[in-house]
Write an enzyme that holds these catalytic residues in place. Structure first.
Site, short mmCIF file in Angstrom:
data_model
loop_
_atom_site.label_atom_id
_atom_site.label_comp_id
_atom_site.label_asym_id
_atom_site.label_seq_id
_atom_site.Cartn_x
_atom_site.Cartn_y
_atom_site.Cartn_z
N LYS A 114 0.78 -1.22 0.00
CA LYS A 114 0.00 0.00 0.00
C LYS A 114 0.82 1.28 0.00
CE LYS A 114 -3.86 2.15 2.42
NZ LYS A 114 -3.27 3.29 3.08
N PHE A 323 -12.62 6.15 2.81
CA PHE A 323 -13.35 5.76 1.61
C PHE A 323 -14.35 6.82 1.17
CE2 PHE A 323 -12.12 1.55 3.47
CZ PHE A 323 -11.08 1.33 2.58
N TRP A 439 -0.56 18.80 -3.64
CA TRP A 439 0.42 17.76 -3.95
C TRP A 439 1.67 18.39 -4.56
CZ3 TRP A 439 3.04 15.83 -8.20
CH2 TRP A 439 3.70 14.59 -8.01
#
Lengths: 587, 587
Positions: A114, A323, A439
């Site tokens: 992950k 999620f 980001w």
């Protein structure tokens, strides 16, 4: 100056920023912490003494409470943790007093495939190595606490096999008469250890334990972890640990850790773990890292205590709920906020143009394979169609009575026309929209995002639960299915029906939280159905109970509590620089 | 004022003293530590950055190095840890700069029957709760590091079962061809979990791991723990972890963690654990707590690094070597000192009048049953006879070329005549003798003891090993048996003979340490033989190798690597005060 994320890996960016990061003493001063409220673990991570902090700030009003959730993601994820860190950094750049609250990752995925879950690019939580490798030991504490329960259970079964009632009585023990085929509790380990998924224990002679089927689950799926994430305080945790059902006796009566007289000792291993961990963003804002429960059989987000602490210490607390909004936000809304008594002011729904295209008709991307080329080209039609999924989640947030903010987590292939389309459709639906480039640019790239959230928090909002505790379980499930998932209704399989009947008679059930199990890859129970599926019924095949954590878990999907380690796992690339002691290759 | 140990339990004494203990910052200042050399874990425990400390003090001479060992103990133990703490406190009262170095206890015995291993009465290491419950997480780090190795092994076996050579090659893997019946490595857990002693794993389908026999051992018996205790530095630990043999292939070739490409990641989990932990005595002297390896398949004492650090930070370092001098001191002498390149100045042999009586003819006491009444009455004859065992251990210390000090760990039933007899016999044998009452009076009760040790350290000594590395294995074993145990010779069983032959051809063997397995309850291999057994031969039935730790282990006794939890375990009495967060009932 931070490194350029288009040229450097996340761990390289983290390592460079760590050379200039604040000490925990500096963070503590910034947060106004007294010396005894901050428990350093080395000079760059600390535990926060939640009790002292909350007790001494009882009269201080809470800050603004912001949840970060997402649209239905692609299998690649849409950068929710990165957005949470970006928002914290953006608010920091606007000189707001702000904290983040995120989960601690499990060692299993970190060693497998992950990656670190600390965010990415210029929006990360640091220092990365302790974050990824066990931090201050909370998951290990859970492992010891949980497995001590199994040691107590199995050794008790052995002694009851080997001793008469009189011999047991000499030791102050009364026969519990545990049914060896009705053991509910399992062992845990914090790796993806498929070889321990189905095991036979207690082989050998009569001093080698009771022979029976057993299993190891991944540590973060433990009921103790579920408890850590919702406990109000130590007393509450102590009580909850004592209510964990470990097995049934031969008369089908539940047996708990308290019956094994091990609940006190199990709690003893967990005392320190109840204190949230203090870390920081790449730009020096404080972040509480605490708990990391599974998103299916538990709330899947950071702890009640971490949020309560952050809301006392900062004017804004950015917390994250795993999620899509159907799974993560719904549990934040109807479970976590009910346990915490906290009222959120705003919820961010993270979207990417990539995920919108996927919902609008583009081929579904597959992890590990090249991205379908369709994603590199402008396609406003797919984006507009995909916005239906986003709008559905916006409606969910509005049903909670709070203000939605859509954050478009920008990618360099996004076009102006695509972004314009999203903005128009969401604004028409009454949501603020911000494009965020954290980001690539860190907090400076998240100013529009930070401003949208600040504005949304100032607006009137009327937080309300989807159901009250008087609502019967069946009705609750139906409400969630209809109002949050968009189903036409619910069907209950035979196992679920039997459990429903039994639960109707159980007076404990009223106060139990309802914690759904469903795929996060679709609003429906069918992962391949994108957008907003229509004309479907949610099939609930089973209903589990976790009396310790206080959850009823209706199961409309599969639950794997022990992932497998793949054939090219991350640990192959992890090593230590023996000159500096630095860990290399975490990503 | 400390509580009266005749009226209060150990944990009550510890808790009271903890209300006045020094912070780790105060301890650090006392030791002259720079800020970056001390890594606090909360305010009362810290890790010591061994590398920084050793690097910046290269030119500083080491302090005096004192080992605390014992006569052959009764099954009740003779208070060796208590004596070590008492000596540190006594030297502290004499204004000496002093540190102690002891092991970290395992969670298994702490939760089962053993108690805390932090000393007792007014000679203890505090704070007691972190000491007993995992401290800064070193054993958990070992658990994660070790079990990651098993995850790598079992998942590799699964993938090799399921994939062709071509499919493996695509993932950069070459078939290791692990023989499923020749797996040497096992899982670990830090509890007494007899139900995990013999298990079958990998049941289920082809994605559920390889089906095979397996087992869990107690964490402190791990080869990683053995490595932690003897590693010189991070590089040495990294290399040793890579040499652990996990299995053999179908051609009977050994396979290591390096073959599994997991040795780097296993080391990553262990980086912090290499730093010793800083605690303190009840009277505020610093104590390094580090490692806790099994005494049979490993050295059974605190780490090389902890001793090296303590010798740089203080003028005296009191370290402890487990069990009797035949087991503990022999390994300290010929293994630990060889790894560390350190030369001890003196060794304390702890004796109790109780143990001397037992060796002289009194009935052997049994844990959990009342003490035989003979021990309450004066019996100089038994004491004199029992001194033969003590004198044997004194001779062992003298063979190492260092000065022995006998510490009579005083008990209220001891009579003047009994003590006089011990004093006379030991002084005739050339040993200093001190009666110590640290249990009842703390450092003030250990002044005679401290003075005897100070004097012994000033005297000339010529430390030398029992054998050099040129000595063949067979000869080493014989030397230990004859010179240390008093055997007439050694007999090798068929398994041991076969292994000896194989090892003769292995060039790695020369540098391997020889780590004996034998009962600690007798100088011989037979626990019931007290005093100094005569006319016996040591039967070595097997010889194990641990290539990571670098040990050859000749086995002249039984090894249980997974103890069982009894029917009245300690965890029944452990709980948490939810008002204060304090753990109650550790003893």
């Amino acid at each position: 100056m931070a490194l350029d994320p288009t040229k450097h890996k996340d761990w390289e960016i983290a390592e460079e920023a760590e050379s200039r990061m604040k000490t925990v003493y500096e963070l503590g001063e910034q947060l106004g912490l007294a010396k005894e409220e901050l428990l350093p673990h080395g000079h760059y991570v600390a535990k926060l003494d939640y009790r002292k902090i909350l007790e001494s700030r009882q009269s201080k009003p809470d800050g603004k409470y912001v949840d970060v959730t997402a649209i239905t993601p692609t299998p690649l994820g849409e950068g929710k943790s990165t957005c949470a860190m970006g928002l914290v950094q953006g608010l920091g750049r606007r000189n707001k007093s702000v904290m983040g609250a995120i989960r601690q990752p499990s060692g299993g995925p970190t060693m497998n495939i992950k990656g670190s879950a600390a965010g990415g690019g210029l929006a990360q939580c640091i220092p990365l190595t302790p974050f990824s490798l066990g931090l201050t030991g909370d998951i290990n504490a859970i492992m010891n606490s949980h497995n001590l329960g199994m040691v107590a259970l199995t050794s008790r079964m052995q002694h009851e096999n080997n001793y008469t009632d009189e011999e047991l009585a000499k030791r102050g023990l009364k026969r519990l008469d545990i049914h060896p085929k009705k053991v509910e509790f399992n062992w845990i380990i914090d790796f993806c250890a498929q070889a321990l998924r189905n095991i036979t224990i207690g082989q050998g002679a009569k001093m080698d334990g009771p022979m029976m089927q057993s299993r190891f689950d991944i540590a973060v799926s433990s009921e103790i972890m579920a408890i850590l994430s919702v406990a109000k305080n130590l007393e509450d945790m102590r009580n909850k640990i004592g209510k964990i059902v470990v097995a049934y006796d031969r008369q089908d009566r539940p047996l708990t850790t308290a019956d094994l007289e091990v609940d006190g000792a199990m709690t003893a291993w967990m005392v320190e773990a109840l204190n949230p961990n203090l870390m920081q963003t790449l730009e020096g804002q404080p972040v509480a890292v605490h708990a990391g429960p599974f998103a299916n059989i538990a709330i899947g987000q950071s702890s009640v205590i971490a949020d309560r602490v952050a809301l006392k210490l900062a004017d804004y607390n950015v917390t994250e709920s795993g999620f899509g909004a159907d799974i993560g936000f719904e549990k934040f809304w109807n479970l976590k906020c009910r346990y915490s008594n906290l009222k959120p002011h705003c919820a961010v729904v993270v979207a990417t143009i990539r995920a919108l295209k996927c919902h609008g008709g583009a081929p579904i991307p597959v992890p590990g394979r090249p991205m379908p080329e369709e994603y590199g080209k402008e396609n406003v039609g797919w984006v507009e169609e995909g916005c239906k999924n986003l709008l559905h989640h916006i409606e969910t947030v509005k049903k909670a009575g709070i203000n939605p903010v859509v954050c478009i987590n920008a990618f360099y292939t996004d076009t102006d026309n695509e972004i314009k389309a999203v903005r128009r459709l969401c604004e028409e639906a009454g949501a603020r929209v911000a494009v965020s480039k954290h980001w690539q640019y860190g907090g400076d790239g998240a100013l529009e995002f930070a401003d949208a959230v600040t504005d949304a928090c100032e607006e009137k909002n009327e937080f309300r639960f989807l159901y009250d505790l008087e609502t019967p379980l069946e009705k609750r499930i139906e409400l969630i299915a209809r109002e949050v998932y968009g189903a036409d209704g619910v069907s209950f399989g035979p196992d679920a029906q039997a459990k429903l009947k039994r639960m109707e008679k159980d007076p404990d059930m009223k106060d139990m939280g309802t914690c759904m199990v469903k795929t996060h890859l679709s609003l429906s129970h069918e992962p391949s159905l994108k957008g907003v599926p229509k004309n479907w019924t949610l099939p609930v095949r089973d209903i589990l109970t976790y009396k310790g954590a206080g959850f009823v878990v209706p199961v409309a999907g599969t639950i794997s509590l022990m992932p497998g380690t793949g054939s090219d796992p991350a640990y192959r690339r992890i090593d230590v620089d023996t000159e500096t002691g630095k860990v290399k290759g975490l990503f």
